[in-house]
Design a protein around this motif. Sequence first.
Motif, PDB file in Angstrom:
ATOM      1  N   ALA A  83       0.818  -1.372   0.010  1.00 42.57           N
ATOM      2  CA  ALA A  83      -0.174  -0.106   0.036  1.00 42.57           C
ATOM      3  C   ALA A  83       0.869   1.096  -0.014  1.00 42.57           C
ATOM      4  CB  ALA A  83      -0.947   0.059   1.159  1.00 42.57           C
ATOM      5  N   THR A 128      -2.322   4.629  -3.210  1.00 42.80           N
ATOM      6  CA  THR A 128      -3.191   3.681  -3.318  1.00 42.80           C
ATOM      7  C   THR A 128      -4.385   4.092  -2.610  1.00 42.80           C
ATOM      8  OG1 THR A 128      -2.323   2.086  -1.586  1.00 42.80           O
ATOM      9  CG2 THR A 128      -1.668   1.784  -3.766  1.00 42.80           C
ATOM     10  N   GLU A 129      -4.280   4.868  -1.320  1.00 41.92           N
ATOM     11  CA  GLU A 129      -5.437   5.040  -0.635  1.00 41.92           C
ATOM     12  C   GLU A 129      -5.035   6.269   0.082  1.00 41.92           C
ATOM     13  OE1 GLU A 129      -6.113   2.212   2.630  1.00 41.92           O
ATOM     14  OE2 GLU A 129      -5.042   1.055   1.681  1.00 41.92           O
TER      15      GLU A 129
END
Length: 246
Positions: A83, A128-129
């Motif tokens: 991530a 990714t986030e």
Amino acid sequence: MKFDIVTIFPEMVEAGLAGGVVGRARARGVLDVAVHDLRTFTTDRHRTVDDVPFGGGPGMVLKPEPLFEAVDWVRAHRGAPDAVLLPSPQGPRLTHREAVRLSGLEHIVVLCGRYEGVDERVREALATEELSIGDYVLSGGELPALVILDVVGRLTAGVVGDARSVEEDSFARGVLDYPHYTRPADFRGMRIPEVLLSGHHAEIERWRKREALRRTSARRPDLLATATLDEEERAILEALETRPGT
């Protein structure tokens, strides 16, 4: 577990890692934490990491090139991350449930924003986030990065000395923690509950459950809708709701 933190203030992050359980876990090699100076990944003589926003407006925006280069370097030298997190007030709130999810990953990169934020292409094609630690704005992503590292890292086996400390934390099962006391038993006329001096472990455990539920019901009743309660706790909660002074 492996963390890579990218920032223009590496000394600020390193200072936050100098002590505490996460710092000790890093020193023992339980957590692998690398802090990267974003300016290392620039190509001009001035090591420029920001520029004025297109369309005008106040402040500066972090350029995309150094951030992409930093993550490329991490992939090449530290392995592909599971991530790439961007701390941001625009992201979903970091909760215990989110921390548990993230603790199941092997490798996390955290990008620390600054100024007016990061170029939108970082959000679209690199991160990714996004994660928020609260509904407020900080000067940069370094403090949120340290919060994420602490919250997620302490869930890693071997970081906290006694695993029960993590298992019994507030939010771990959806309820707040029970009150804690230590010596002296009587301080300025404030005496601890007698049950804690009784040596009766079953009664102490029941008292702790009752006080945790009482506190949760009074302060965060919203948590009880999804809390994981055993049969005894459900009975205690029912008694608290029907007989508040119980």
